[in-house]
Design a protein around this motif. Structure first.
Motif, PDB file in Angstrom:
ATOM      1  N   ARG A  22      -5.409 -85.494  -8.879  1.00  0.00           N
ATOM      2  CA  ARG A  22      -4.176 -86.120  -9.364  1.00  0.00           C
ATOM      3  C   ARG A  22      -4.178 -86.192 -10.892  1.00  0.00           C
ATOM      4  NH1 ARG A  22      -1.780 -90.374 -11.305  1.00  0.00           N
ATOM      5  NH2 ARG A  22      -3.818 -91.226 -11.859  1.00  0.00           N
TER       6      ARG A  22
ATOM      7  N   TRP B 141      -9.182 -86.340  -4.298  1.00  0.00           N
ATOM      8  CA  TRP B 141      -7.743 -86.640  -4.371  1.00  0.00           C
ATOM      9  C   TRP B 141      -7.394 -87.194  -5.747  1.00  0.00           C
ATOM     10  CZ3 TRP B 141      -7.974 -90.099   0.608  1.00  0.00           C
ATOM     11  CH2 TRP B 141      -8.203 -89.285   1.719  1.00  0.00           C
ATOM     12  N   GLU B 142      -8.175 -88.174  -6.198  1.00  0.00           N
ATOM     13  CA  GLU B 142      -7.842 -88.839  -7.460  1.00  0.00           C
ATOM     14  C   GLU B 142      -8.125 -87.941  -8.659  1.00  0.00           C
ATOM     15  OE1 GLU B 142      -6.011 -91.331  -7.275  1.00  0.00           O
ATOM     16  OE2 GLU B 142      -6.336 -91.495  -5.122  1.00  0.00           O
TER      17      GLU B 142
ATOM     18  N   PRO C 207     -10.715-106.400   2.383  1.00  0.00           N
ATOM     19  CA  PRO C 207     -11.042-106.808   3.744  1.00  0.00           C
ATOM     20  C   PRO C 207     -10.026-107.809   4.295  1.00  0.00           C
ATOM     21  CG  PRO C 207     -12.405-107.998   2.191  1.00  0.00           C
ATOM     22  CD  PRO C 207     -11.630-106.988   1.391  1.00  0.00           C
TER      23      PRO C 207
ATOM     24  N   GLY D 260      -7.384-100.236   1.627  1.00  0.00           N
ATOM     25  CA  GLY D 260      -8.707-100.583   1.131  1.00  0.00           C
ATOM     26  C   GLY D 260      -8.946-100.027  -0.257  1.00  0.00           C
ATOM     27  N   THR D 261      -8.397 -98.837  -0.490  1.00  0.00           N
ATOM     28  CA  THR D 261      -8.609 -98.144  -1.757  1.00  0.00           C
ATOM     29  C   THR D 261      -7.314 -98.125  -2.555  1.00  0.00           C
ATOM     30  OG1 THR D 261     -10.195 -96.753  -0.616  1.00  0.00           O
ATOM     31  CG2 THR D 261      -9.450 -95.989  -2.755  1.00  0.00           C
ATOM     32  N   GLU D 262      -7.289 -98.861  -3.651  1.00  0.00           N
ATOM     33  CA  GLU D 262      -6.049 -98.962  -4.443  1.00  0.00           C
ATOM     34  C   GLU D 262      -5.989 -97.879  -5.509  1.00  0.00           C
ATOM     35  OE1 GLU D 262      -6.566-103.273  -5.454  1.00  0.00           O
ATOM     36  OE2 GLU D 262      -4.405-103.205  -5.246  1.00  0.00           O
ATOM     37  N   THR D 263      -6.001 -96.623  -5.078  1.00  0.00           N
ATOM     38  CA  THR D 263      -5.925 -95.531  -6.051  1.00  0.00           C
ATOM     39  C   THR D 263      -4.523 -94.929  -6.014  1.00  0.00           C
ATOM     40  OG1 THR D 263      -6.748 -94.036  -4.368  1.00  0.00           O
ATOM     41  CG2 THR D 263      -8.367 -94.947  -5.875  1.00  0.00           C
ATOM     42  N   PRO D 264      -4.101 -94.281  -7.107  1.00  0.00           N
ATOM     43  CA  PRO D 264      -2.712 -93.784  -7.173  1.00  0.00           C
ATOM     44  C   PRO D 264      -2.326 -92.857  -6.028  1.00  0.00           C
ATOM     45  CG  PRO D 264      -3.727 -93.685  -9.324  1.00  0.00           C
ATOM     46  CD  PRO D 264      -4.799 -94.082  -8.378  1.00  0.00           C
ATOM     47  N   SER D 265      -3.216 -91.936  -5.630  1.00  0.00           N
ATOM     48  CA  SER D 265      -2.856 -90.997  -4.561  1.00  0.00           C
ATOM     49  C   SER D 265      -2.625 -91.731  -3.247  1.00  0.00           C
ATOM     50  CB  SER D 265      -3.953 -89.956  -4.362  1.00  0.00           C
ATOM     51  OG  SER D 265      -4.172 -89.261  -5.550  1.00  0.00           O
ATOM     52  N   ARG D 266      -3.480 -92.715  -2.980  1.00  0.00           N
ATOM     53  CA  ARG D 266      -3.341 -93.491  -1.745  1.00  0.00           C
ATOM     54  C   ARG D 266      -2.067 -94.327  -1.801  1.00  0.00           C
ATOM     55  NH1 ARG D 266      -4.278 -92.775   3.172  1.00  0.00           N
ATOM     56  NH2 ARG D 266      -6.507 -92.399   2.985  1.00  0.00           N
TER      57      ARG D 266
ATOM     58  N   PRO E 162     -16.527-107.241  -1.045  1.00  0.00           N
ATOM     59  CA  PRO E 162     -16.139-108.555  -0.521  1.00  0.00           C
ATOM     60  C   PRO E 162     -17.304-109.541  -0.474  1.00  0.00           C
ATOM     61  CG  PRO E 162     -15.258-106.817   0.860  1.00  0.00           C
ATOM     62  CD  PRO E 162     -16.151-106.147  -0.146  1.00  0.00           C
TER      63      PRO E 162
ATOM     64  N   PHE F  14      -9.838 -96.887 -10.991  1.00  0.00           N
ATOM     65  CA  PHE F  14      -8.831 -97.713 -10.308  1.00  0.00           C
ATOM     66  C   PHE F  14      -9.481 -98.842  -9.515  1.00  0.00           C
ATOM     67  CE2 PHE F  14      -6.817 -93.819 -11.423  1.00  0.00           C
ATOM     68  CZ  PHE F  14      -5.646 -94.264 -11.982  1.00  0.00           C
TER      69      PHE F  14
ATOM     70  N   ILE G 258      -6.854 -92.325   7.450  1.00  0.00           N
ATOM     71  CA  ILE G 258      -5.991 -91.141   7.508  1.00  0.00           C
ATOM     72  C   ILE G 258      -6.082 -90.392   6.181  1.00  0.00           C
ATOM     73  CG2 ILE G 258      -3.634 -90.341   7.874  1.00  0.00           C
ATOM     74  CD1 ILE G 258      -3.123 -93.166   9.119  1.00  0.00           C
ATOM     75  N   PRO G 259      -6.470 -89.099   6.209  1.00  0.00           N
ATOM     76  CA  PRO G 259      -6.497 -88.337   4.961  1.00  0.00           C
ATOM     77  C   PRO G 259      -5.101 -88.320   4.338  1.00  0.00           C
ATOM     78  CG  PRO G 259      -7.494 -87.083   6.760  1.00  0.00           C
ATOM     79  CD  PRO G 259      -6.859 -88.293   7.364  1.00  0.00           C
ATOM     80  N   ILE G 260      -5.046 -88.336   3.002  1.00  0.00           N
ATOM     81  CA  ILE G 260      -3.715 -88.400   2.389  1.00  0.00           C
ATOM     82  C   ILE G 260      -2.967 -87.078   2.496  1.00  0.00           C
ATOM     83  CG2 ILE G 260      -4.247 -90.251   0.755  1.00  0.00           C
ATOM     84  CD1 ILE G 260      -4.412 -88.064  -1.389  1.00  0.00           C
ATOM     85  N   LYS G 261      -3.712 -85.988   2.745  1.00  0.00           N
ATOM     86  CA  LYS G 261      -3.053 -84.682   2.759  1.00  0.00           C
ATOM     87  C   LYS G 261      -2.732 -84.244   4.184  1.00  0.00           C
ATOM     88  CE  LYS G 261      -3.870 -83.895  -1.705  1.00  0.00           C
ATOM     89  NZ  LYS G 261      -2.886 -83.639  -2.729  1.00  0.00           N
TER      90      LYS G 261
ATOM     91  N   LYS H 126     -16.836-100.279  -1.492  1.00  0.00           N
ATOM     92  CA  LYS H 126     -15.739-101.119  -0.993  1.00  0.00           C
ATOM     93  C   LYS H 126     -16.222-102.068   0.109  1.00  0.00           C
ATOM     94  CE  LYS H 126     -12.221 -98.939  -3.195  1.00  0.00           C
ATOM     95  NZ  LYS H 126     -11.449 -99.609  -4.260  1.00  0.00           N
TER      96      LYS H 126
END
Lengths: 174, 393
Positions: B155, B151-152, A80, A58-64, B90, B108, A37-40, B86
């Motif tokens: 930000r 996005w990042e 995963p 999956g992506t641990e970035t601040p925006s997500r 794994p 990040f 899902i796009p964040i915007k 990503k």
């Protein structure tokens, strides 16, 4: 995931996050894949239908992660996915959802009591004047009477204010 | 006597939406592998095994699994997008292999089984925003592709700009590959922002740069455009006129004036033709292979733990300058640079960090209070704008 859920005795339905969600009572828990899902976009918010949400990240970035917080998930899993972890996420999600419900009800009750403070105050004044009592004695009398009639202090106070004094009632059940 | 051969995995998409960039990276990988194999400095050769996931994210996992199981590789060079990386993490973590990742990315992340050779956000985004605040404007119009890197990056831009008292005038996003840009160009011409920050990628970016150039020329406007991804091969795709004047942040430009880079560019031209240009991600792929070869040589083995230890803090004089791996986070010390694109599809570097900068993938050392309050330098040739300060309570 489907296999793990089935092992836990749960039925699974799949939905596109862009679609309208099913009615709120149709599901007990929602698992949402954040990366799809796009964040915007607002489609994720539409899925806040009361059932606890488990977010897959999956992506641990601040925006997500900000997007994740807006979703108010009851639990999350980091991709995963493995066979372990889903059960814990479910238990935590249901527990968090139950706590949220209990806390909301508790806050609702407290807010009701806060709203009734003026009425209680007016009733205490009424009893102080009518019976020549101190504030402490007047409140004690209201509380005892409320207990005897199995009603709340707030409810009895409303009746005192309405009839201009302690109501003459026989015992009542709440 | 024949030198022992070491299997090396390469994972690059030769078709799909970013085949152009991945192709540049693969060309650079082959070049580095050939140089290692022909060099007397190394007592081994690389036997490269290429896998092509065709730009399909889900195919990256299988491509790497196949390299590990079938070809017995311990080291893999590749991945351009974060989504593909990503997928690979794994399996390299589970099997204790090393992925050497060349591309710039949003930060990040920090895996023990990845060596990040591309720029972290403190290398490319932060210097560019700082330059914008110091010399152009603190009010910026942002346009980018609707995916994680934009996005990042946006930000980070927002965080720095707002803390310096500036404003994000707009944040417009286009789907990847979308080339219908006219409505956004019209908006820019109508609103006349003091600066445009472009984080579009691929065809979207080329279409936008062309359309904006045409529209500003017609309206007789000068609106500076900033990018932290444009590279020389892309300037060619944009075209000779429209590609001039983009202010770009990167750790590598073809015009870097060092003996190592002049020799690298000459070898590149000899190999790919005089009209061919190396690019930032390509050069970074070359550096990946060279860092790996040097670490294997130092370790005396291909064992992942030993190679990781040998690579840590080992300085390599690469085309882009000295590069070494920071063992704290497996990212590289790199030298940030800012350049302006000039006629001939080249970049003219106008600023360079005094020394290679420590990688900061989580931006944990970003001190917002110091941005936009640089001490006045006597050799500044550009007019300084007033600094806005935010009182941080």
């Amino acid at each position: 995931m489907r296999r793990q859920f089935n092992r836990l005795g749960m039925a699974v339905t799949e939905h596109d996050p862009a679609e309208a969600p099913p009615p709120g009572d149709a599901v007990d828990v929602i698992v949402m894949d954040g990366d799809s899902i796009p964040i915007k976009c607002d489609t994720a918010a539409a899925w806040r239908i009361g059932a606890p949400i488990i977010a897959l990240i999956g992506t641990e970035t601040p925006s997500r992660l900000k997007w994740l917080l807006d979703l108010q998930p009851a639990s999350f899993l980091v991709k995963p996915l493995r066979s372990a972890g889903l059960y814990t996420a479910l238990v935590v999600a249901f527990d968090a959802a139950q706590r949220r419900t209990n806390e909301a009800a508790h806050v609702e009750r407290l807010e009701g009591r806060v709203r009734s403070r003026r009425v209680v105050f007016a009733a205490v004044l009424q009893i102080m004047r009518g019976h020549g009592l101190s504030e402490t004695e007047a409140f004690a009398l209201i509380r005892q009477t409320a207990m005897r009639h199995r009603t709340t202090v707030e409810q009895l106070s409303a009746e005192i204010v309405a009839v201009g004094g302690m109501p003459n009632r026989t015992t009542r059940t709440a | 006597m024949k030198k022992p051969s070491i299997p090396l995995g390469l994972v690059f998409s030769q078709s799909g939406p970013y085949a152009m960039m991945a192709g540049e990276m693969l060309k650079s990988a082959w070049m580095a592998i050939d140089e290692v194999n022909q060099s007397h400095e190394f007592d081994f050769t690389f036997a490269a095994h290429l896998r092509d996931p065709g730009g399909v994210v889900a195919a990256y996992h299988d491509a790497c699994a196949d390299l590990i199981r079938q070809e017995q590789v311990e080291h893999i060079v590749g991945c351009y997008t974060s989504a593909s990386r990503k997928q690979v993490i794994p399996i390299v973590e589970r099997t204790e292999r090393l992925l050497w990742h060349p591309a710039r990315y949003e930060g990040f992340e920090s895996s023990d089984n990845v060596i990040y050779v591309g720029a972290a956000p403190n290398h490319n985004v932060v210097p560019l925003v700082r330059h914008m605040l110091d010399h152009i404007s603190s009010d910026v119009f942002c346009i980018g592709s609707n995916y994680v890197w934009t996005w990042e990056t946006n930000r980070v831009i927002r965080e720095i700009v707002t803390s310096a008292g500036g404003r994000i005038l707009a944040e417009r996003l286009l789907e990847l590959g979308e080339t219908a840009v006219d409505h956004i160009v019209r908006e820019i011409i109508d609103r006349k922002p003091p600066v445009v920050f472009n984080t579009l990628v691929g065809e979207s970016s080329y279409a936008f740069v062309r359309a904006l150039h045409e529209a500003t020329t017609r309206a007789r406007l000068t609106i500076p455009m900033l990018s932290c991804s444009l590279c020389e091969p892309e300037l060619k795709l944009i075209g000779p006129a429209a590609s001039v004047g983009c202010i770009t942040s990167s750790a590598y430009f073809e015009s870097i004036d060092r003996p190592q880079n002049r020799a690298f560019v000459a070898r590149w031209r000899a190999r790919h033709g005089t009209d061919s240009n190396p690019s930032v991600d390509g050069q970074s792929t070359y550096v990946c292979v060279m860092l790996l070869a040097r670490a294997i040589r130092r370790a005396g083995t291909t064992d992942v733990a030993a190679v990781r230890r040998a690579a840590a803090n080992h300085r390599y004089e690469s085309p882009q300058g000295p590069v070494w791996v920071d063992p704290d986070n497996n990212h590289c010390f790199l030298t940030p640079r800012l350049a302006r694109s000039v006629p001939g599809c080249q970049f003219e570097i106008f600023w360079e960090a005094e020394a290679p900068e420590r990688p900061d993938p989580y931006l944990s050392n970003l001190d917002l209070a110091t941005i936009g309050m640089r001490p006045e330098k006597s050799n500044d040739t550009m007019p300084k704008r007033a600094n806005h300060l935010r009182v941080v309570k």
